[in-house]
Design a protein around this motif. Sequence first.
Motif, PDB file in Angstrom:
ATOM      1  N   THR A   1      13.023   5.975  -4.411  1.00 24.79           N
ATOM      2  CA  THR A   1      13.637   5.561  -5.681  1.00 24.79           C
ATOM      3  C   THR A   1      14.622   6.616  -6.130  1.00 24.79           C
ATOM      4  O   THR A   1      14.449   7.816  -5.857  1.00 24.79           O
ATOM      5  CB  THR A   1      12.566   5.336  -6.764  1.00 24.79           C
ATOM      6  N   THR A   2      15.719   6.131  -6.812  1.00 25.44           N
ATOM      7  CA  THR A   2      16.682   7.070  -7.415  1.00 25.44           C
ATOM      8  C   THR A   2      16.375   7.259  -8.879  1.00 25.44           C
ATOM      9  O   THR A   2      17.005   8.087  -9.544  1.00 25.44           O
ATOM     10  CB  THR A   2      18.110   6.544  -7.240  1.00 25.44           C
ATOM     11  N   ALA A   3      15.385   6.486  -9.402  1.00 29.19           N
ATOM     12  CA  ALA A   3      14.989   6.623 -10.807  1.00 29.19           C
ATOM     13  C   ALA A   3      14.162   7.884 -10.985  1.00 29.19           C
ATOM     14  O   ALA A   3      13.496   8.347 -10.062  1.00 29.19           O
ATOM     15  CB  ALA A   3      14.199   5.402 -11.254  1.00 29.19           C
ATOM     16  N   SER A   4      14.235   8.451 -12.197  1.00 26.85           N
ATOM     17  CA  SER A   4      13.395   9.602 -12.538  1.00 26.85           C
ATOM     18  C   SER A   4      12.147   9.084 -13.235  1.00 26.85           C
ATOM     19  O   SER A   4      12.216   8.157 -14.042  1.00 26.85           O
ATOM     20  CB  SER A   4      14.146  10.569 -13.454  1.00 26.85           C
ATOM     21  N   PHE A   5      10.984   9.695 -12.919  1.00 24.70           N
ATOM     22  CA  PHE A   5       9.728   9.221 -13.503  1.00 24.70           C
ATOM     23  C   PHE A   5       8.793  10.396 -13.744  1.00 24.70           C
ATOM     24  O   PHE A   5       8.970  11.484 -13.193  1.00 24.70           O
ATOM     25  CB  PHE A   5       9.066   8.192 -12.569  1.00 24.70           C
ATOM     26  N   SER A   6       7.836  10.147 -14.601  1.00 29.98           N
ATOM     27  CA  SER A   6       6.787  11.146 -14.861  1.00 29.98           C
ATOM     28  C   SER A   6       5.431  10.476 -14.687  1.00 29.98           C
ATOM     29  O   SER A   6       5.344   9.260 -14.572  1.00 29.98           O
ATOM     30  CB  SER A   6       6.929  11.718 -16.283  1.00 29.98           C
ATOM     31  N   LYS A   7       4.420  11.291 -14.644  1.00 27.93           N
ATOM     32  CA  LYS A   7       3.048  10.808 -14.475  1.00 27.93           C
ATOM     33  C   LYS A   7       2.873  10.171 -13.096  1.00 27.93           C
ATOM     34  O   LYS A   7       3.560  10.541 -12.137  1.00 27.93           O
ATOM     35  CB  LYS A   7       2.655   9.868 -15.609  1.00 27.93           C
ATOM     36  N   ASN A   8       1.968   9.202 -12.985  1.00 24.81           N
ATOM     37  CA  ASN A   8       1.566   8.666 -11.678  1.00 24.81           C
ATOM     38  C   ASN A   8       2.159   7.283 -11.427  1.00 24.81           C
ATOM     39  O   ASN A   8       2.593   6.598 -12.357  1.00 24.81           O
ATOM     40  CB  ASN A   8       0.049   8.581 -11.572  1.00 24.81           C
ATOM     41  N   ILE A   9       2.135   6.897 -10.151  1.00 25.66           N
ATOM     42  CA  ILE A   9       2.554   5.543  -9.747  1.00 25.66           C
ATOM     43  C   ILE A   9       1.373   4.905  -9.025  1.00 25.66           C
ATOM     44  O   ILE A   9       0.787   5.501  -8.118  1.00 25.66           O
ATOM     45  CB  ILE A   9       3.769   5.571  -8.796  1.00 25.66           C
ATOM     46  N   THR A  10       1.012   3.713  -9.449  1.00 30.34           N
ATOM     47  CA  THR A  10      -0.025   2.948  -8.741  1.00 30.34           C
ATOM     48  C   THR A  10       0.648   2.080  -7.693  1.00 30.34           C
ATOM     49  O   THR A  10       1.593   1.350  -7.999  1.00 30.34           O
ATOM     50  CB  THR A  10      -0.822   2.073  -9.715  1.00 30.34           C
ATOM     51  N   ILE A  11       0.151   2.165  -6.452  1.00 25.45           N
ATOM     52  CA  ILE A  11       0.724   1.386  -5.359  1.00 25.45           C
ATOM     53  C   ILE A  11      -0.316   0.386  -4.888  1.00 25.45           C
ATOM     54  O   ILE A  11      -1.490   0.724  -4.750  1.00 25.45           O
ATOM     55  CB  ILE A  11       1.193   2.302  -4.215  1.00 25.45           C
ATOM     56  N   LYS A  12       0.106  -0.872  -4.702  1.00 24.72           N
ATOM     57  CA  LYS A  12      -0.773  -1.937  -4.224  1.00 24.72           C
ATOM     58  C   LYS A  12      -0.187  -2.494  -2.922  1.00 24.72           C
ATOM     59  O   LYS A  12       0.936  -2.973  -2.905  1.00 24.72           O
ATOM     60  CB  LYS A  12      -0.891  -3.050  -5.277  1.00 24.72           C
ATOM     61  N   ILE A  13      -0.979  -2.403  -1.842  1.00 23.89           N
ATOM     62  CA  ILE A  13      -0.520  -2.862  -0.528  1.00 23.89           C
ATOM     63  C   ILE A  13      -1.518  -3.893  -0.008  1.00 23.89           C
ATOM     64  O   ILE A  13      -2.719  -3.630   0.045  1.00 23.89           O
ATOM     65  CB  ILE A  13      -0.413  -1.691   0.465  1.00 23.89           C
ATOM     66  N   PRO A  14      -1.044  -5.072   0.412  1.00 27.80           N
ATOM     67  CA  PRO A  14      -1.968  -6.074   0.967  1.00 27.80           C
ATOM     68  C   PRO A  14      -2.330  -5.732   2.418  1.00 27.80           C
ATOM     69  O   PRO A  14      -1.611  -4.973   3.088  1.00 27.80           O
ATOM     70  CB  PRO A  14      -1.158  -7.362   0.902  1.00 27.80           C
ATOM     71  N   TYR A  15      -3.453  -6.260   2.898  1.00 29.50           N
ATOM     72  CA  TYR A  15      -3.863  -6.063   4.286  1.00 29.50           C
ATOM     73  C   TYR A  15      -4.399  -7.379   4.835  1.00 29.50           C
ATOM     74  O   TYR A  15      -4.802  -8.270   4.092  1.00 29.50           O
ATOM     75  CB  TYR A  15      -4.912  -4.949   4.404  1.00 29.50           C
ATOM     76  N   ASP A  16      -4.342  -7.484   6.149  1.00 30.05           N
ATOM     77  CA  ASP A  16      -4.844  -8.673   6.848  1.00 30.05           C
ATOM     78  C   ASP A  16      -6.219  -8.331   7.424  1.00 30.05           C
ATOM     79  O   ASP A  16      -6.339  -7.475   8.298  1.00 30.05           O
ATOM     80  CB  ASP A  16      -3.876  -9.066   7.971  1.00 30.05           C
ATOM     81  N   GLU A  17      -7.272  -8.953   6.909  1.00 29.63           N
ATOM     82  CA  GLU A  17      -8.639  -8.624   7.347  1.00 29.63           C
ATOM     83  C   GLU A  17      -8.863  -8.944   8.829  1.00 29.63           C
ATOM     84  O   GLU A  17      -9.805  -8.440   9.448  1.00 29.63           O
ATOM     85  CB  GLU A  17      -9.675  -9.354   6.496  1.00 29.63           C
ATOM     86  N   ASN A  18      -7.964  -9.770   9.422  1.00 31.12           N
ATOM     87  CA  ASN A  18      -8.099 -10.081  10.849  1.00 31.12           C
ATOM     88  C   ASN A  18      -7.581  -8.947  11.737  1.00 31.12           C
ATOM     89  O   ASN A  18      -7.775  -8.969  12.943  1.00 31.12           O
ATOM     90  CB  ASN A  18      -7.354 -11.379  11.182  1.00 31.12           C
ATOM     91  N   GLU A  19      -6.854  -7.995  11.142  1.00 35.78           N
ATOM     92  CA  GLU A  19      -6.280  -6.897  11.905  1.00 35.78           C
ATOM     93  C   GLU A  19      -7.156  -5.645  11.861  1.00 35.78           C
ATOM     94  O   GLU A  19      -6.770  -4.615  12.404  1.00 35.78           O
ATOM     95  CB  GLU A  19      -4.874  -6.559  11.392  1.00 35.78           C
ATOM     96  N   ILE A  20      -8.314  -5.704  11.170  1.00 32.57           N
ATOM     97  CA  ILE A  20      -9.160  -4.513  11.068  1.00 32.57           C
ATOM     98  C   ILE A  20     -10.473  -4.762  11.802  1.00 32.57           C
ATOM     99  O   ILE A  20     -10.904  -5.901  11.927  1.00 32.57           O
ATOM    100  CB  ILE A  20      -9.429  -4.122   9.595  1.00 32.57           C
ATOM    101  N   SER A  21     -11.074  -3.679  12.267  1.00 32.38           N
ATOM    102  CA  SER A  21     -12.321  -3.786  13.029  1.00 32.38           C
ATOM    103  C   SER A  21     -13.473  -3.084  12.328  1.00 32.38           C
ATOM    104  O   SER A  21     -14.537  -2.935  12.911  1.00 32.38           O
ATOM    105  CB  SER A  21     -12.138  -3.169  14.419  1.00 32.38           C
TER     106      SER A  21
END
Length: 809
Positions: free
Chosen positions: A116-136
């Motif tokens: 990002t080129t934006a300026s920010f303070s504090k924390n960033i929450t990141i949410k990433i999806p996953y495919d349960e068929n790709e994990i063992s």
Amino acid sequence: NEENVFVNQGENSWDNGEYGNNWDDYNGTDLDDDGIGDTSYEIPGETNDTDLYPILFLQFETNLGENIEISDPITDVSLVFEEITENGTTKISSTTEEPTPEIGFAAAGKYYDINTTASFSKNITIKIPYDENEISVNETDLKIMHYNKSSGKWVDITLWIDTENNIIYGLTESFSGFLIVQPDKTPPHTFIDLDGEFGGEGWYISDVQITLTASDAISKIDFIEYSFDGNVWNTYSEPLIISAEGFQQIFYRSMDKAGNLESIKNTIIKIDKTSPETEITIEGTLGMEEWYVSPISIELNSIDELSNTNYIEYSFDGIVWKRYSDIFDLKIDNTFTIFYRAIDLAGNLESMKSEFVKIDKTAPLSNVMVSGVEGENDWYLSDVAICIYSSDSLSGLQYISYSYDNITWNEYIGPIEFNNDGINTLYYRGTDNAGNIEEIQVSEIKIDRVNPESSITLLGNVGTNDWFTSNVSIIISGFDEHSGVAELKYSFDSFSWCIYSEPILICDEGETTIFYQAIDKSGQIGNINQILFKIDKILPETTISVDGIQGDNDWFVSNISITLNGEDTISGINIIEYRLNEGNWQVYDGTFDLIYEGINQITIRSIDNAGNVGDITIHELKIDYSPPSTELMITDCATDEDNNILVTYESDLLLVSIDNHSGVMESYYRINGSEWISFENSFNLTGEVDTYLIEYYSEDFAGNSEDIKSTIVELIEETEEDFQGYGFLRINGQFYYGTSEMTLYDETIEMSIEDQISTWEISNQIILGDLEIYTGDGDNGRITVFVYRDEDYSYMMAFGSGVWFIGYS
């Protein structure tokens, strides 16, 4: 996608002149980093359609504000900025060709590069999806890792996992690469290869080379190890050579770089390089000059200590062979050559062996002529002479032999004379030239000219110093080496004699003398013998006397002196023994002191000179000369900067007393010099806020009284203390972050953040100098609070289920 669009007909427009679509299998470049591919994407099909502006990633306007959320429809990745302080743009792109995860982890999705080129303070929450068929692994084991390009290391930023919607949440303070990983929980696989000359039935007939290999799909192999006993392990580095014959069991396993250790495998290696050894056993009567004088049995036995014998074979000419199955006989007189050999299960063939045998079964016949003066009952009264005669009708007589004991044999050359008293035995036999030995013939010659003898046996409990400790049974025996004993006699004074017919029982204690003799069947009287013996059947007795300071309840409150005495009226006292508690027996040699506190058991007995052990008696001696020890325990208390003890009206005061021997009988206390009170239950201070002197002591059941102890406490009103700081709080699944306040009361802890308040009841408090530790329970779970105090400030740190806080007062 597993399969993109496919066009065979029609007219389509795949871009608007500025940007087109995102394609999973597009592998072009983006040198100006504007999110549009530098080359077009050719769409599969017969129409030759083209997307001139394929999208690699989207750029999102990121404007001033709080809790600014950005969602990328291409990657389905979402960001929530706590606070944007300067406008800019944010881009999210994905790839599969970025840094590999830490050892022990494998990628469970794509690598996301976020900038990002934006300026920010504090924390960033990141949410990433996953495919349960790709994990063992279990979904709860997934993690979001943040790649630090400067250090080249991955950092775990995982917050929590929404397993229902297949989304993992993380918390970060900066951007670069992000990746969902799964831990490696699968052990590696190890394979064994054996190389050598293979025989039969699973056996090798040469040295064997062992090669171990292993594979691991994720973490790779750390090491391979092997063991020959399952206990001592060695690291495998190169092929192993097994030369020793026999059964060799090898255990092996591998560990990957994630620390997964494979279950132990094992293989048994069988090596036999040695041919079997066959022995022949000939059963029959072996005569002279290697002749057998009876039918013979042939038994072949083969020994192979490893693979075992497969079969044995034999031949009478070395050409035609027959497989051996059981013992076989040769019965006719003749000579034979037997050839034999064996082969083992591994295929090793023994070198041929042979044995030569001869058979002749006919023996000579012998008899005797006896001369001498005969007496009664076949006894001779003079010297005896014997002549031996023998004949053989086949191979002819070689010699006659005779023996006096059937062991040592002599060659017969003329008459044999006997002049010894007793039963003399003569053994004799003939031997022919073939080695056949006649069955032994036996003649007895009996001569008697010697007086009989007598002996005595005393039966009873044998003590010591030639004493018996029971009634004595006397058994008189006679011996006559020749004609035998006719009669036995005995006397207690050597004048009046009795005929002995059965054992004599002596019951009187003290000394007894008995005389005895024997008479043989020829009327000869033996010598008079005598013996003296002593009897003591009464057990000795032992008494004890104790001297010491007597306390209460049969307790002594000092060391005690112990004196032992024994009495025996017949053989007299030999030793007195004693033992303390479960110790060993000791010989008593005079008055001794007992100093051990507690309930002691002294066990005593006496042993007389005859070996009689007196009855064992046990005496219980109780010693307690140590007073009890009492401590004052206070709940809900604290200390100030001068280490003064601070209590409230709710503080419980409890006396805890210990006495390791007679036990605590009573504890007492008083407050500020008042009357003494017998302690029964915990008590509280009820007066005004002030300083109090608590005095206390205890008494035990032996009468020992403890010195008075005292403790000074300061009674105060219940207080509260506010701490300002920063933290987060989760209530009903919602997280609250930011400036917060924590209040410490005497019995509760309260936290407030934004408009939310959570409370915990204090269940435990520990004070370690300047450090105070509190634990509590509330609707939000359990909390642990640490408070450190110095001259100017008090500092607090708290954490628990869905809560953490750091601040000061």
